[in-house]
Scaffold this motif. Structure first.
Motif, mmCIF file in Angstrom:
data_model
loop_
_atom_site.group_PDB
_atom_site.id
_atom_site.type_symbol
_atom_site.label_atom_id
_atom_site.label_comp_id
_atom_site.label_asym_id
_atom_site.label_seq_id
_atom_site.Cartn_x
_atom_site.Cartn_y
_atom_site.Cartn_z
ATOM 1 N N LYS A 77 0.878 -1.153 0.108
ATOM 2 C CA LYS A 77 -0.082 -0.111 -0.126
ATOM 3 C C LYS A 77 0.797 1.206 0.053
ATOM 4 C CE LYS A 77 -4.114 -2.230 2.047
ATOM 5 N NZ LYS A 77 -4.825 -2.200 3.462
ATOM 6 N N LEU A 78 2.120 1.178 0.644
ATOM 7 C CA LEU A 78 2.840 2.241 0.593
ATOM 8 C C LEU A 78 3.459 2.389 -0.491
ATOM 9 C CD1 LEU A 78 4.303 4.709 2.736
ATOM 10 C CD2 LEU A 78 5.907 2.887 3.006
ATOM 11 N N SER A 79 3.826 1.353 -1.212
ATOM 12 C CA SER A 79 4.355 1.521 -2.622
ATOM 13 C C SER A 79 3.530 2.021 -3.401
ATOM 14 C CB SER A 79 5.028 0.261 -3.071
ATOM 15 O OG SER A 79 5.477 0.370 -4.268
ATOM 16 N N GLU A 80 2.300 1.755 -3.454
ATOM 17 C CA GLU A 80 1.124 2.054 -4.186
ATOM 18 C C GLU A 80 0.728 3.540 -4.177
ATOM 19 O OE1 GLU A 80 -2.361 -0.258 -3.597
ATOM 20 O OE2 GLU A 80 -1.346 -2.071 -4.528
ATOM 21 N N GLY A 81 0.969 3.975 -2.961
ATOM 22 C CA GLY A 81 0.773 5.344 -2.417
ATOM 23 C C GLY A 81 1.943 6.362 -3.055
ATOM 24 N N LYS A 82 2.897 5.851 -2.932
ATOM 25 C CA LYS A 82 4.234 6.625 -3.263
ATOM 26 C C LYS A 82 4.073 6.832 -4.951
ATOM 27 C CE LYS A 82 8.318 5.020 -4.331
ATOM 28 N NZ LYS A 82 9.594 4.159 -4.558
ATOM 29 N N ASP A 83 3.702 5.528 -5.518
ATOM 30 C CA ASP A 83 3.630 5.918 -6.985
ATOM 31 C C ASP A 83 2.557 6.825 -7.386
ATOM 32 O OD1 ASP A 83 5.471 3.838 -7.278
ATOM 33 O OD2 ASP A 83 4.093 2.269 -7.749
ATOM 34 N N LYS A 84 1.401 6.847 -6.621
ATOM 35 C CA LYS A 84 0.421 7.797 -6.912
ATOM 36 C C LYS A 84 0.914 9.436 -6.808
ATOM 37 C CE LYS A 84 -3.598 4.824 -6.161
ATOM 38 N NZ LYS A 84 -4.712 4.825 -5.285
ATOM 39 N N VAL A 85 1.493 9.641 -5.710
ATOM 40 C CA VAL A 85 2.368 10.639 -5.480
ATOM 41 C C VAL A 85 3.226 11.197 -6.453
ATOM 42 C CG1 VAL A 85 3.589 12.134 -3.735
ATOM 43 C CG2 VAL A 85 1.578 10.590 -2.879
ATOM 44 N N VAL A 86 3.984 10.166 -6.890
ATOM 45 C CA VAL A 86 5.102 10.569 -8.015
ATOM 46 C C VAL A 86 4.453 10.904 -9.298
ATOM 47 C CG1 VAL A 86 6.920 9.728 -9.306
ATOM 48 C CG2 VAL A 86 7.011 9.173 -6.628
ATOM 49 N N LYS A 87 3.369 10.270 -9.545
ATOM 50 C CA LYS A 87 2.814 10.658 -10.989
ATOM 51 C C LYS A 87 2.137 11.782 -10.742
ATOM 52 C CE LYS A 87 2.048 5.690 -12.384
ATOM 53 N NZ LYS A 87 0.881 4.597 -12.538
ATOM 54 N N GLU A 88 1.386 12.035 -9.587
ATOM 55 C CA GLU A 88 0.745 13.434 -9.517
ATOM 56 C C GLU A 88 1.686 14.512 -9.445
ATOM 57 O OE1 GLU A 88 -2.366 16.017 -9.337
ATOM 58 O OE2 GLU A 88 -2.455 13.883 -10.031
ATOM 59 N N PHE A 89 2.756 14.529 -8.933
ATOM 60 C CA PHE A 89 3.725 15.275 -8.962
ATOM 61 C C PHE A 89 4.278 15.717 -10.279
ATOM 62 C CE2 PHE A 89 8.409 16.476 -8.819
ATOM 63 C CZ PHE A 89 8.335 17.764 -8.117
ATOM 64 N N ASN A 90 4.870 14.629 -11.137
ATOM 65 C CA ASN A 90 5.227 14.737 -12.319
ATOM 66 C C ASN A 90 4.309 15.383 -13.362
ATOM 67 O OD1 ASN A 90 7.828 13.789 -11.623
ATOM 68 N ND2 ASN A 90 7.364 11.617 -12.091
ATOM 69 N N ARG A 91 2.901 15.109 -13.195
ATOM 70 C CA ARG A 91 1.956 15.558 -13.832
ATOM 71 C C ARG A 91 1.920 17.212 -13.738
ATOM 72 N NH1 ARG A 91 -3.190 17.429 -13.821
ATOM 73 N NH2 ARG A 91 -3.557 16.806 -11.527
ATOM 74 N N ARG A 92 1.959 17.668 -12.304
ATOM 75 C CA ARG A 92 1.744 18.990 -12.024
ATOM 76 C C ARG A 92 2.894 19.822 -12.612
ATOM 77 N NH1 ARG A 92 -2.090 19.885 -6.816
ATOM 78 N NH2 ARG A 92 -3.643 18.453 -7.424
ATOM 79 N N LYS A 93 4.054 19.146 -12.175
ATOM 80 C CA LYS A 93 5.333 19.525 -12.576
ATOM 81 C C LYS A 93 5.451 20.200 -14.312
ATOM 82 C CE LYS A 93 9.122 17.611 -13.619
ATOM 83 N NZ LYS A 93 10.233 16.610 -13.537
ATOM 84 N N GLU A 94 5.028 19.095 -14.957
ATOM 85 C CA GLU A 94 4.791 19.152 -16.244
ATOM 86 C C GLU A 94 3.866 20.285 -16.850
ATOM 87 O OE1 GLU A 94 3.820 15.527 -18.171
ATOM 88 O OE2 GLU A 94 5.812 14.732 -17.457
ATOM 89 N N GLU A 95 2.704 20.584 -15.973
ATOM 90 C CA GLU A 95 1.823 21.579 -16.112
ATOM 91 C C GLU A 95 2.291 22.936 -15.844
ATOM 92 O OE1 GLU A 95 -1.504 21.039 -13.828
ATOM 93 O OE2 GLU A 95 -2.548 19.284 -14.919
ATOM 94 N N VAL A 96 3.083 22.990 -14.681
ATOM 95 C CA VAL A 96 3.737 24.093 -14.672
ATOM 96 C C VAL A 96 4.976 24.481 -15.433
ATOM 97 C CG1 VAL A 96 5.317 25.510 -12.963
ATOM 98 C CG2 VAL A 96 3.365 23.970 -11.999
ATOM 99 N N VAL A 97 5.522 23.790 -15.882
ATOM 100 C CA VAL A 97 6.654 23.889 -17.136
ATOM 101 C C VAL A 97 6.015 24.326 -18.222
ATOM 102 C CG1 VAL A 97 8.428 22.590 -18.423
ATOM 103 C CG2 VAL A 97 8.448 22.344 -16.006
ATOM 104 N N ALA A 98 4.827 23.723 -18.792
ATOM 105 C CA ALA A 98 4.250 24.025 -20.054
ATOM 106 C C ALA A 98 3.835 25.551 -19.780
ATOM 107 C CB ALA A 98 3.159 23.120 -20.099
ATOM 108 N N LYS A 99 3.194 25.924 -18.548
ATOM 109 C CA LYS A 99 2.634 27.173 -18.265
ATOM 110 C C LYS A 99 3.691 28.058 -18.625
ATOM 111 C CE LYS A 99 0.140 29.738 -15.025
ATOM 112 N NZ LYS A 99 -0.342 29.999 -13.554
ATOM 113 N N PHE A 100 4.881 27.989 -17.890
ATOM 114 C CA PHE A 100 5.928 28.766 -18.259
ATOM 115 C C PHE A 100 6.647 29.121 -19.447
ATOM 116 C CE2 PHE A 100 6.743 28.209 -13.163
ATOM 117 C CZ PHE A 100 6.482 29.754 -13.132
ATOM 118 N N LYS A 101 6.589 28.004 -20.129
ATOM 119 C CA LYS A 101 6.893 27.868 -21.449
ATOM 120 C C LYS A 101 6.199 28.792 -22.416
ATOM 121 C CE LYS A 101 9.633 23.764 -21.812
ATOM 122 N NZ LYS A 101 9.829 22.447 -22.579
ATOM 123 N N LYS A 102 4.972 28.572 -22.086
ATOM 124 C CA LYS A 102 3.941 29.318 -22.757
ATOM 125 C C LYS A 102 3.738 30.981 -22.621
ATOM 126 C CE LYS A 102 -1.258 28.810 -23.625
ATOM 127 N NZ LYS A 102 -2.376 28.185 -23.282
#
Length: 105
Positions: A77-102
């Motif tokens: 469960k901890l590993s699954e939770g960690k994976d979800k957090v990492v995916k969400e972090f990366n998704r939001r990071k990409e959104e922020v990077v895309a926003k700054f590039k824009k």
């Protein structure tokens, strides 16, 4: 400690206390000589110890297996939770990077 474990411990304590009281009363009213009675008590104590030792070891082994299974479940469960957090972090990071590039364009 769980409530069920506390109740089991209390039940075991009452049982042991009852066994000791019964043994004491038996010694007081025993028709046999003291030496014979002591040998019988010693034999009974050794037999009881061996019987309970095996039961206790079996119970400890069962508890160890259950704890190991629960630990493995928690790790999953901890590993699954960690994976979800990492995916969400990366998704939001990409959104922020895309926003700054824009905004740079």
């Amino acid at each position: 400690m769980c409530n069920r474990c506390k109740e089991a411990g209390a039940g075991l304590a009452v049982f042991v206390l009852g066994a000791l009281i019964g043994a004491a009363v038996g010694v007081l009213y025993a028709p046999a000589k003291g030496e014979v009675t002591r040998k019988k008590l010693k034999r009974w104590a050794n037999d009881t110890y061996e019987d309970n030792k095996e039961a206790l070891l079996e119970r400890a082994h069962d508890l160890k297996e259950k704890a190991h299974a629960q630990l493995e479940d928690a790790r999953e469960k901890l590993s699954e939770g960690k994976d979800k957090v990492v995916k969400e972090f990366n998704r939001r990071k990409e959104e922020v990077v895309a926003k700054f590039k824009k905004e740079e364009k």
